[in-house]
Design a protein around this motif. Structure first.
Motif, short mmCIF file in Angstrom:
data_model
loop_
_atom_site.label_atom_id
_atom_site.label_comp_id
_atom_site.label_asym_id
_atom_site.label_seq_id
_atom_site.Cartn_x
_atom_site.Cartn_y
_atom_site.Cartn_z
N VAL A 220 41.83 46.06 48.62
CA VAL A 220 41.44 45.89 47.22
C VAL A 220 42.10 44.67 46.59
O VAL A 220 42.11 44.52 45.37
CB VAL A 220 41.77 47.16 46.40
N VAL B 103 40.50 47.71 42.49
CA VAL B 103 40.97 46.36 42.16
C VAL B 103 41.71 46.41 40.83
O VAL B 103 41.22 46.97 39.84
CB VAL B 103 39.78 45.37 42.08
N THR C 23 45.03 39.60 41.52
CA THR C 23 44.66 40.94 42.01
C THR C 23 45.74 41.52 42.93
O THR C 23 45.53 42.54 43.59
CB THR C 23 43.32 40.92 42.77
N ASN D 43 37.25 39.41 44.36
CA ASN D 43 36.81 40.71 43.86
C ASN D 43 36.65 40.74 42.34
O ASN D 43 36.35 41.79 41.78
CB ASN D 43 37.80 41.81 44.28
N LYS E 104 35.07 44.04 38.04
CA LYS E 104 35.61 44.18 39.40
C LYS E 104 34.48 44.57 40.36
O LYS E 104 33.58 45.33 40.01
CB LYS E 104 36.74 45.21 39.43
#
Length: 324
Positions: free
Chosen positions: A130, A150, A99, A135, A145
């Motif tokens: 984010v 993200v 991520t 996540n 997500k």
């Protein structure tokens, strides 16, 4: 940097090579009676299939569809890569994290590069909101997500995965002796034409003396994989500091430590490729300690770095150069 070592051989292996995934590939194998043109065509199809899943440069890829929306139905390629990435993220406490894409873009190392220099502390702090492997949710065939913004970037693991896929393809065609190299992420199976383990050259400084030019260390590979991460390919200098394209997902900072490269061997290339990213961020001491503390992973690591006096030196785990 890794290269395939050459030398006298009883017979020349078949060599297939080309460009894919923004880099090169070289595939050597020992086999007779195969239609190499057809094999090469099948290999090109494999690259295209993986790109349709995981390439950020392919506008309609699954990964780009996920990054633009809340979820996506994963194919086999994405499922394997994301599951492996999440596993490595948990074991390394987030030192490896797919991520990280918003941070990669922020620092100018993304699909649309820029040279804006070091981002502000506020921009990094905002982007970190984010970032975090927590996540992501894998639910059956879906990747979901948890929050808007993200995005994932699998470039730190996809080439190793591709090397493994190509290796399995060769095995499915009855080829047992091969060396696959996709952009420096290698997987070796069986032996070379001389009946010996495949030889892979690693550039390193000499162990003693004051010679500055690197010399070749030879790593013998058999049924094992190797990958390298370093700060010599993509970087920029700002205020006397060199920032490399490897981004720490926990701090948001681009790599700027004393490590030049870390080379990792593992049972498969996807593992080696993922952990070389984590180990370069962990640093020499913590990285070698991680290898020792996780024997089930069967990792070995080799660091080239600058010591406190600025001298290029090296350290590696005890069995890195052990004969296969």
């Amino acid at each position: 940097m890794i290269c395939i070592a050459t030398g006298a051989a009883a017979q020349e292996p078949v060599t297939l090579q080309g460009q894919a995934q923004g880099t090169y590939y070289i595939i050597k194998f020992i086999a007779t009676g195969h239609d190499t043109a057809m094999l090469h065509e099948d290999i090109r199809d494999i690259f295209q299939d993986i790109d349709r899943s995981l390439s950020l440069y392919h506008s309609g890829s699954l990964i780009n569809r996920f990054n633009k929306g809340p979820k996506v139905v994963m194919d086999d390629h994405m499922r394997a890569v994301v599951k492996k990435a999440q596993e490595v993220s948990k074991l390394t406490d987030g030192s490896f994290d797919i991520t990280v894409k918003p941070l990669v873009d922020l620092w100018g190392f993304g699909v649309t590069p820029h040279k804006n220099g070091r981002p502000s502390a506020e921009a990094i702090r905002r982007t970190l909101r984010v970032v975090g492997y927590q996540n992501l949710i894998i639910r059956a065939k879906y990747l979901i997500k948890k929050k808007d913004g993200v995005e994932i970037d699998c470039n730190g693991i996809a080439q190793g995965f591709t090397s493994d896929v190509l290796g399995r393809f060769l095995q499915s065609r009855g080829i047992r002796d091969f060396l696959v190299d996709v952009g420096g992420e290698l997987v070796a199976s069986g032996v070379n034409a001389r009946g010996l383990p495949w030889s892979v050259g690693i550039e390193r400084p000499p162990a003693a003396g004051n010679v500055e030019e690197p010399v070749q260390a030879i790593l013998q590979l058999r049924d094992r994989a190797v990958a390298t991460s370093g700060n010599y390919r993509r970087f920029f200098d700002d205020g006397g500091t060199r920032f490399a394209h490897t981004i720490d997902p926990k701090t948001g900072e681009a790599l700027h430590n004393n490590i030049i490269t870390v080379t990792v061997t593992a049972p498969d290339a996807i593992t080696a490729d993922a952990y070389d990213n984590a180990l370069i961020l962990l640093g020499v001491e913590k990285g070698l300690q991680f290898v020792q503390q996780h024997p089930k992973l069967k990792l070995e690591a080799y660091y080239i770095f600058k010591d406190a006096e600025g001298r290029i030196t090296e350290r590696h785990s005890p069995n890195f150069f052990a004969a296969p």
